[in-house]
Design an enzyme around this catalytic site. Structure first.
Site, PDB file in Angstrom:
ATOM      1  N   LEU A  51      -5.287  15.883  15.012  1.00  0.00           N
ATOM      2  CA  LEU A  51      -6.649  15.358  15.139  1.00  0.00           C
ATOM      3  C   LEU A  51      -7.655  16.064  14.247  1.00  0.00           C
ATOM      4  O   LEU A  51      -8.723  15.529  13.977  1.00  0.00           O
ATOM      5  CB  LEU A  51      -7.119  15.432  16.605  1.00  0.00           C
ATOM      6  N   GLY A  83      -2.195   9.580   4.770  1.00  0.00           N
ATOM      7  CA  GLY A  83      -2.209   8.164   5.121  1.00  0.00           C
ATOM      8  C   GLY A  83      -3.529   7.685   5.708  1.00  0.00           C
ATOM      9  O   GLY A  83      -4.044   6.636   5.311  1.00  0.00           O
ATOM     10  N   ASP A 115      13.539  13.718   2.055  1.00  0.00           N
ATOM     11  CA  ASP A 115      14.547  12.693   2.255  1.00  0.00           C
ATOM     12  C   ASP A 115      13.937  11.290   2.194  1.00  0.00           C
ATOM     13  O   ASP A 115      14.455  10.404   1.519  1.00  0.00           O
ATOM     14  CB  ASP A 115      15.205  12.929   3.620  1.00  0.00           C
ATOM     15  N   GLY A 166      -0.170   9.541   8.159  1.00  0.00           N
ATOM     16  CA  GLY A 166      -0.541  10.862   8.672  1.00  0.00           C
ATOM     17  C   GLY A 166      -1.746  11.409   7.937  1.00  0.00           C
ATOM     18  O   GLY A 166      -2.754  10.719   7.782  1.00  0.00           O
ATOM     19  N   CYS A 187      25.107  37.398   6.930  1.00  0.00           N
ATOM     20  CA  CYS A 187      25.153  38.820   7.279  1.00  0.00           C
ATOM     21  C   CYS A 187      23.750  39.409   7.355  1.00  0.00           C
ATOM     22  O   CYS A 187      23.493  40.303   8.154  1.00  0.00           O
ATOM     23  CB  CYS A 187      26.040  39.588   6.313  1.00  0.00           C
ATOM     24  N   ASP A 223       5.096   3.848   9.538  1.00  0.00           N
ATOM     25  CA  ASP A 223       5.158   5.235  10.012  1.00  0.00           C
ATOM     26  C   ASP A 223       5.839   5.246  11.368  1.00  0.00           C
ATOM     27  O   ASP A 223       5.467   4.492  12.263  1.00  0.00           O
ATOM     28  CB  ASP A 223       3.754   5.859  10.119  1.00  0.00           C
TER      29      ASP A 223
END
Lengths: 651, 323
Positions: A52, A24, A115, A21, A168, A43
């Protein structure tokens, strides 16, 4: 000659890049120019328009295609003779096991979520492959090097918790716009268009307040033969009018707060506007459901404009109507997606009307989308700088210049004249449960919590395990895998529904459990401590894991429930704001770690940084909102969701 | 009014960065015109960054014919010798840059940078020069300064694993956001000539050693009549001799200009691609800041050395500059 020899370790290196991305694309380009010849990229994402402006290897015509594959082709144009191997896949897939990782000399992360970062960290530790980790947000960024036994691992420092809000606050007493967004997105949107079987606090609260829970439950249901022109206003009046009236009845709540103002559609929209609303639907003929939008029919163009209450009300009714007329097949299984224009319009309008009711300033669709989608700010320049720094560190790793390794911060405002600030890598944290096998301890009600709760909330959410195996001594309590015998599968399924103390090998206070992930080759021990009661607001999981986790934080004196690790996706007591994070995660931790002054080598920096760098402060507060993961990126918390979202994206 | 607003296409494309610098800044960017001269690795990185960011137009100057060596740190040019076809570096880069962002006009200007008349520069909001002589740097900087319009001037160069940026924004006013307040700030910049004329002894003690080393090499190229960058490790003895002369002339302690640093700078004539990415990234940010009026611009030198990993800002200004 000398330089040729020095180039060798680069030429001969086999490197793995995780993520193609923002970072990357820059990284792949810089690696190729720097003389790397064997690069593998993983990926799972496909290219989107909003990529882009910075992921420069991609063009408009590539939208929808695999990032890894398009990036490879683009780089081969200027470096045709090198090997680039793309994988359009999730790094958590089982094929990327420890043996797969072992073939590489160094792993370079350009990831966008906690993660996946944790997963890669464990595989690198297990395979004993150095990891260069990175992250950016806006003008800020950082690069760190993790080498087993020599430097800290990615998980040696606690990661910032996703921001969650007490229920709440969300349902009764919002005081900030973000509270209204969470309400509109996680409660109202989910209630009207999402899975009807899911817990939803709108249920609870309305049944609390209504005379009979039976009728309250049906309020949101569109009645048989109910005209959509009636249904929309009825929902509007219920949530912005009636529910506020009911809430106002509780005097205690409003003693120290401004009283909200009930809003009814008939007061905002006179009859003729209603009509107009219905008739203006010009572009109703389109078949492409993704382009359904309420804005054009209402003459609203600029997403930067802040709509009036009237406009918000019209968008609310129009978008609700469009969902039921143009996207009827989606209703009942929608999950909020920041790239779903109609969903963003609905959430913006609903949040603004609620904000108006509570005297909170309204926001534009652009801003609301950013908050609801937890869109992280991203620019090309920072990614380029960070990618350059990654390559510099990777080369040191390959040349075995271990004493020269640095972790580098890219700052927005200079600190000691520096905007690129190197510091020495930290030593491993001796009490890190990931790289040092220090046992964790878990407070839990062993006679009430089921094994399933433990697996979902602790093993998957908190410990980030993908294929867990749980043992008590030599007794196997639970296991995930493709090659299990049927009777074992049935056995484990039965165990999941049992409370801990009633398992075949009972788990009670004092028990030591061993939890293992076979893919990550990662094991940790958990000391079980029985505890009877938990605070619903503060400890919504009904269990508390310690040994590595950070302290709870409070904000503006409000009690906020903070979870560690990822968002508790379906916790019924807290609403979690999830994010799409672009390449970022780690930065917030580190920036927030600096001012704490606990780190020796950063002590001096910390002072300057907190004074001169308001952005770092901003970042911390901003980032505290942003966690978990959005629709755009790789990882959801549990495997099933992951599969689901992946499949959806591939088609 | 409508033309003042960003189009739907622009909003979608620039979504993530508008969230960083806002719509106003994006609008100003789209009306800016940038000139660059010297299409080596660092400038190529810079061009990529500002084309992606969405400047109005970019003009490239570099008549050097494309050859294998010239593309070593250049990712814009397909590495297919048949495709070079006698194009200049600027022409080859233009073709690729256009593809990065169809909303940015990219064009080529032929000729020698130093031969352009003053009014040529009026078209531009910022001028970036790279790989040129000391005399040319001074000349272009002066030409920009003489225009009525404010033209931001930058020099950028990479040598081996080191890089330098110089910034002259003349008299620059911008707004700074501190908490809820917006403060107007003003900065006075020195020209390149004024800055490099500041006696070394007058500088603070901890100024980056790169500053001195790069001035020595600049001077060396001038006195030896070399083309910019046309030096090698063979020149080390004469460069060291010149260093001593300069230091002596300024009664400046030679220790501040380490021989080893000069040796390193002369050793690698090739640009180091990661350093190009870093320097080109910093320069991109600076030009974006200057045009958009958002954020503190750097004043007035930036140095990066991959060996220690520090990216340092130094203010080297004439005491009376712009007064």
């Amino acid at each position: 000659m000398a330089s040729d020899q020095k180039l060798d370790p680069i030429k001969n290196a086999k490197v793995l890049m995780v993520g193609a991305g923002g970072i990357g694309c820059e990284l792949l380009k810089t690696l190729a120019l720097s003389g790397f010849t064997d690069i593998h990229i993983i990926d799972m994402d496909t290219i989107e328009v909003s990529n882009l402006n910075r992921q420069f290897l991609f063009r408009q015509s590539h939208v929808g295609q695999s990032k890894a594959k398009v990036a490879r082709d683009a780089v081969l144009r200027f470096r045709p003779h090198i090997n680039i191997t793309p994988y359009h896949a999730n790094v958590k897939d089982p094929e990327f096991n420890v043996d797969f990782f072992k073939q590489f000399n160094v792993v370079l992360n350009g990831l966008d979520n906690l993660d996946a970062r944790r997963h890669v960290n464990r595989l690198c530790l297990a395979a004993d492959v150095p990891l260069v980790e990175s992250g950016t947000t806006g003008f800020l960024g950082q690069v760190t090097v993790h080498i087993k036994g020599q430097t800290e691992c990615y998980e040696c420092q606690p990661k910032p918790a996703p921001k969650t809000y007490p229920v709440c606050t969300i349902t009764n007493t919002p005081s900030k716009f973000v509270h209204c967004i969470v309400w509109a997105k996680d409660l109202l949107f989910a209630k009207l268009f999402g899975d009807k079987n899911q817990d939803n606090d709108l249920n609870v609260r309305s049944s609390d307040s209504a005379n009979s829970s039976e009728s309250a439950k049906d309020v949101f249901e569109r009645r048989k033969d109910e005209d959509i022109e009636q249904y929309g206003p009825r929902i509007y009046d219920h949530v912005f009018g009636y529910n506020i009236e009911v809430a106002l009845g509780n005097e205690e709540t409003w003693k120290s707060r401004n009283r909200p103002k009930p809003i009814y559609s008939r007061d905002i929209l006179p009859d003729k506007l209603f009509h107009q609303n219905g008739n203006l639907n010009k572009d109703g003929e389109t078949d492409d459901t993704s382009s359904v939008s309420a804005m054009p029919c209402l003459g609203l163009k600029n997403p930067q404009d802040i709509w009036s209450l009237v406009e918000n009300s019209r968008v609310f009714l129009e978008s609700l109507k469009l969902f039921f007329t143009k996207r009827a097949k989606d209703v009942g299984n929608l999950i909020f997606d920041k790239d779903d224009q109609l969903a963003v319009e609905f959430v913006t309008a609903a949040a603004n009307i609620r904000a108006s009711s509570f005297g909170i300033p309204m926001h534009s669709l652009f801003e609301a989308k950013g908050i609801a989608g937890n869109i992280v700010h991203a620019v090309a320049t920072t990614n380029a700088i960070i990618a350059g720094l990654i390559v510099i560190e990777a080369i040191k790793v390959l040349r075995n210049e271990r004493n020269k390794l640095r972790m580098t911060y890219c700052l927005e405002h200079p600190s000691r004249k520096m905007i690129l600030m190197p510091v020495e890598p930290f030593e491993p944290n001796k009490s890190c449960y990931v790289c040092s096998e220090t046992p964790l301890s878990l407070e839990i009600n062993t006679s009430r919590s089921k094994l399933r709760d433990f697996v979902e909330k602790i093993v998957k959410n908190k410990l980030g395990m993908n294929f867990p195996l749980i043992m008590h001594g030599s007794a196997l309590l639970y296991e995930v895998g493709d090659d299990l015998e049927e009777d074992m599968v049935a056995n484990y399924a039965a165990n999941l529904e049992k409370v801990l103390a009633e398992l075949p090998s009972p788990v009670t206070g004092g028990t030591m459990l061993t939890v293992e992930d076979l893919q990550q080759e990662f094991t940790c021990s958990i000391n079980i401590k029985h505890r009877e009661e938990f605070d619903e607001e503060k400890e919504p999981d009904g269990m508390v894991l310690s040994g590595w986790i950070q302290a709870r934080t409070t904000e503006n004196g409000e009690r906020s429930a903070v979870t560690n690790g990822e968002s508790t996706s379906k916790s019924s007591n807290t609403a979690v704001l999830e994010e799409e994070s672009d390449d970022i995660e780690i930065i917030s931790t580190e920036v927030s770690v600096i001012p704490s002054g606990t780190k020796r080598k950063l002590a001096e920096i910390s002072v300057n940084n907190s004074v001169n760098s308001p952005s770092a402060g901003d970042l911390v507060s901003k980032k505290s909102l942003e966690h978990g993961d959005g629709n755009n990126s790789v990882v959801m918390i549990d495997g099933e969701e992951l599969e689901g979202s992946k499949k959806k994206r591939l088609h | 009014m409508d033309s003042e607003e960003l189009t739907e296409q622009e909003t979608a494309l620039y979504d993530r960065q508008i969230r960083v610098w806002g719509v106003d800044a994006q609008r100003r960017l789209s009306k800016s015109h940038i000139l660059v001269s010297g299409m080596k690795g660092t400038v190529v990185e810079f061009c990529k960054n500002i084309v992606l960011a969405g400047v109005g137009s970019l003009t490239l100057i570099d008549d050097t014919p494309v050859n294998k060596e010239a593309v070593s740190a250049n990712f814009l040019i397909p590495l297919d010798e048949n495709e070079f076809g006698g194009k200049s570096l600027a022409q080859a880069c233009r073709d690729a840059l256009k593809e990065f962002n169809p909303m940015v006009g990219v064009s080529v200007e032929k000729g020698d940078l130093s031969s352009f008349e003053g009014d040529f520069f009026d078209k531009f909001s910022a001028v970036v020069v790279s790989g040129c002589s000391l005399a040319t740097k001074k000349l272009i900087n002066e030409k920009c300064r003489k225009r009525l319009k404010q033209i931001a001037f930058y020099t950028v160069d990479c040598k081996n694993s080191c890089g330098e940026i110089f910034v002259d924004l003349q008299s620059y006013t911008y707004t700074q956001k501190k908490l809820d307040e917006t403060i107007e700030c003003q900065l006075q910049y020195s020209s390149f000539e004024e800055a490099v004329s500041v006696p070394w002894k007058a500088l603070p003690r901890k100024v980056s050693k790169l500053y001195f080393a790069l001035r020595v090499l600049e001077k060396f190229e001038e006195v030896e009549g070399r083309k910019p960058g046309d030096v090698s490790i063979e020149d080390l003895p004469s460069a060291l001799k010149l260093k001593k002369e300069i230091c002596d002339g300024q009664s400046f302690n030679e220790v501040n200009v380490p021989d080893s640093l000069l040796e390193r700078l002369l050793q690698g004539n090739k640009e180091h691609p990661p350093v190009c990415a870093i320097i080109g990234g910093i320069l991109g940010q600076e030009v974006i800041k200057a045009i958009s009026g958002k954020g503190d611009p750097l004043k007035n030198f930036f140095f990066f050395d991959a060996v220690d990993g520090k990216g340092v800002i130094e203010d080297i200004s004439a005491p009376n500059s712009g007064a």
